[in-house]
Design a protein around this motif. Structure first.
Motif, PDB file in Angstrom:
ATOM      1  N   LEU A 178       0.818  -1.208   0.000  1.00  0.00           N
ATOM      2  CA  LEU A 178       0.000   0.000   0.000  1.00  0.00           C
ATOM      3  C   LEU A 178       0.855   1.264   0.000  1.00  0.00           C
ATOM      4  CD1 LEU A 178      -2.765   1.354   0.169  1.00  0.00           C
ATOM      5  CD2 LEU A 178      -2.684   1.068   2.656  1.00  0.00           C
ATOM      6  N   SER A 179       1.908   1.286   0.811  1.00  0.00           N
ATOM      7  CA  SER A 179       2.706   2.513   0.980  1.00  0.00           C
ATOM      8  C   SER A 179       3.809   2.669  -0.053  1.00  0.00           C
ATOM      9  CB  SER A 179       3.338   2.530   2.381  1.00  0.00           C
ATOM     10  OG  SER A 179       4.307   1.492   2.506  1.00  0.00           O
ATOM     11  N   GLY A 180       4.256   1.548  -0.651  1.00  0.00           N
ATOM     12  CA  GLY A 180       5.384   1.610  -1.575  1.00  0.00           C
ATOM     13  C   GLY A 180       6.730   1.654  -0.870  1.00  0.00           C
ATOM     14  N   ILE A 181       6.740   1.432   0.443  1.00  0.00           N
ATOM     15  CA  ILE A 181       7.979   1.436   1.226  1.00  0.00           C
ATOM     16  C   ILE A 181       8.501   0.000   1.332  1.00  0.00           C
ATOM     17  CG2 ILE A 181       8.951   1.890   3.521  1.00  0.00           C
ATOM     18  CD1 ILE A 181       6.901   4.173   3.768  1.00  0.00           C
ATOM     19  N   HIS A 182       9.806  -0.163   1.224  1.00  0.00           N
ATOM     20  CA  HIS A 182      10.424  -1.487   1.200  1.00  0.00           C
ATOM     21  C   HIS A 182      10.058  -2.285   2.449  1.00  0.00           C
ATOM     22  CE1 HIS A 182      13.486  -4.619   0.836  1.00  0.00           C
ATOM     23  NE2 HIS A 182      13.671  -4.204  -0.418  1.00  0.00           N
ATOM     24  N   ARG A 183       9.844  -3.598   2.240  1.00  0.00           N
ATOM     25  CA  ARG A 183       9.433  -4.461   3.358  1.00  0.00           C
ATOM     26  C   ARG A 183      10.448  -4.445   4.498  1.00  0.00           C
ATOM     27  NH1 ARG A 183       7.348 -10.345   1.781  1.00  0.00           N
ATOM     28  NH2 ARG A 183       7.350 -10.408   4.053  1.00  0.00           N
ATOM     29  N   LYS A 184      11.726  -4.293   4.166  1.00  0.00           N
ATOM     30  CA  LYS A 184      12.761  -4.247   5.201  1.00  0.00           C
ATOM     31  C   LYS A 184      12.517  -3.086   6.160  1.00  0.00           C
ATOM     32  CE  LYS A 184      16.707  -2.713   3.781  1.00  0.00           C
ATOM     33  NZ  LYS A 184      16.726  -1.373   4.438  1.00  0.00           N
ATOM     34  N   ASP A 185      12.170  -1.916   5.598  1.00  0.00           N
ATOM     35  CA  ASP A 185      11.892  -0.742   6.428  1.00  0.00           C
ATOM     36  C   ASP A 185      10.588  -0.921   7.202  1.00  0.00           C
ATOM     37  OD1 ASP A 185      14.174   0.572   5.595  1.00  0.00           O
ATOM     38  OD2 ASP A 185      13.183   1.553   3.921  1.00  0.00           O
ATOM     39  N   VAL A 186       9.596  -1.549   6.566  1.00  0.00           N
ATOM     40  CA  VAL A 186       8.326  -1.803   7.253  1.00  0.00           C
ATOM     41  C   VAL A 186       8.553  -2.729   8.441  1.00  0.00           C
ATOM     42  CG1 VAL A 186       6.012  -2.779   7.035  1.00  0.00           C
ATOM     43  CG2 VAL A 186       6.981  -1.474   5.149  1.00  0.00           C
ATOM     44  N   ARG A 187       9.327  -3.788   8.216  1.00  0.00           N
ATOM     45  CA  ARG A 187       9.592  -4.760   9.276  1.00  0.00           C
ATOM     46  C   ARG A 187      10.294  -4.098  10.459  1.00  0.00           C
ATOM     47  NH1 ARG A 187      12.991  -7.769   6.735  1.00  0.00           N
ATOM     48  NH2 ARG A 187      11.347  -8.655   5.436  1.00  0.00           N
ATOM     49  N   ALA A 188      11.284  -3.267  10.166  1.00  0.00           N
ATOM     50  CA  ALA A 188      12.012  -2.581  11.241  1.00  0.00           C
ATOM     51  C   ALA A 188      11.097  -1.627  11.993  1.00  0.00           C
ATOM     52  CB  ALA A 188      13.207  -1.831  10.656  1.00  0.00           C
ATOM     53  N   TRP A 189      10.241  -0.912  11.267  1.00  0.00           N
ATOM     54  CA  TRP A 189       9.317   0.030  11.901  1.00  0.00           C
ATOM     55  C   TRP A 189       8.312  -0.692  12.803  1.00  0.00           C
ATOM     56  CZ3 TRP A 189       3.929   0.525  10.694  1.00  0.00           C
ATOM     57  CH2 TRP A 189       3.304   1.604  11.342  1.00  0.00           C
ATOM     58  N   ARG A 190       7.764  -1.796  12.311  1.00  0.00           N
ATOM     59  CA  ARG A 190       6.775  -2.535  13.100  1.00  0.00           C
ATOM     60  C   ARG A 190       7.413  -3.184  14.327  1.00  0.00           C
ATOM     61  NH1 ARG A 190       3.259  -6.638  10.496  1.00  0.00           N
ATOM     62  NH2 ARG A 190       1.666  -5.904  11.939  1.00  0.00           N
TER      63      ARG A 190
END
Length: 271
Positions: A65-77
């Protein structure tokens, strides 16, 4: 090829962003710093949109949805925020920061030295060149003077001396409160308009527009707007106080209301 819904939405958002970007530039916030910070907003908003639509919330859906890399999403979550958010300072702000903190450009008490614009070390040109090879020291000096961070104190021209206004970016008294009010008011206004665009329970969001006016006529309308606002403010505040006292302590008293009004003036836009 006709524009898509996302194209039209982006164009509208960019028109909204123009005055905000002017505000950020006047406050010394660079494009890189803003876009880096904006990543968190996209992540939080993507999670909120998925929850609103009762969709599955995971690294993959947020990334899609956001277009942000999964690596960054994983770290944020994992930690609740984007990791290692870098403060991407503009070259002008980096000059300011170094001048205010680097011992090479401060005196024994830690106060920023007065620097010769050119000449032997330490000089402003030396400092500016150490920060950026891509931006000419003269351009950096002009930007720092525009921001009110640096001032000429002696011999404008070849042998001029420059002083750093070390507290130029420290918020003045009440500034933080004003910015909080700014973000609260404008944020709720935009949220109201977005709610209406999404076809949800309609909220009041109306305006009256007039052009082709002389400055004197504009002043008459501004005075009328202030008069109307004062009456509306008193009536609304009186009723809000009454209802707050009635609802205080009740289990479902978890809602809020913001009622506002603005009156903008400026040159008429040309098609």
């Amino acid at each position: 090829m006709p524009e898509s819904r996302s194209d039209v939405a982006l164009e509208a958002a960019l028109r909204l962003a123009a005055p905000l970007v002017e505000f950020l530039l006047n406050e010394g916030v660079s494009y890189a710093r803003f876009t880096n910070a904006l990543k968190t907003v996209f992540l939080e908003s993507a999670e909120s949109v998925l929850n609103t639509h009762e969709a599955k919330v995971n690294d993959s859906s947020i990334s899609t949805l956001s277009g942000i890399h999964r690596k960054d999403v994983r770290a944020w979550r994992a930690v609740g925020q984007t990791p290692s958010r870098v403060k991407n300072l503009s070259p002008a702000m980096e000059v300011y920061t170094r001048w205010a903190s680097d011992p090479a450009y401060c005196d024994a008490r830690g106060k920023p030295r007065i620097l010769q614009r050119t000449g032997k070390s330490p000089s402003f040109e030396e400092l500016a060149s150490s920060v950026s090879k891509d931006v000419h020291p003269h351009a950096l000096l002009r930007e720092l003077i525009r921001l009110g961070v640096v001032r000429n104190i002696e011999n404008p021209g070849k042998d001029e001396k420059l002083a750093l206004c070390a507290d130029a970016f420290i918020p003045t008294e009440g500034r933080a409160e004003m910015l909080q009010l700014f973000s609260d008011n404008v944020g709720d206004h935009i949220a109201t308009a977005v709610n209406n665009l999404n076809g949800r329970d309609p909220m009041l969001e109306q305006a009256v527009y007039a052009d082709g006016l002389r400055p004197a006529s504009v002043e008459d309308l501004r005075a009328l707007a202030r008069e109307i606002w004062l009456k509306a403010f008193r009536e609304f505040a009186r009723e809000a106080t009454r209802l707050f006292r009635r609802d205080e302590g009740l289990p479902d008293a978890d809602q809020r209301v913001r009622f506002g009004m603005y009156c903008y003036r400026g040159p008429a836009t040309k098609d």
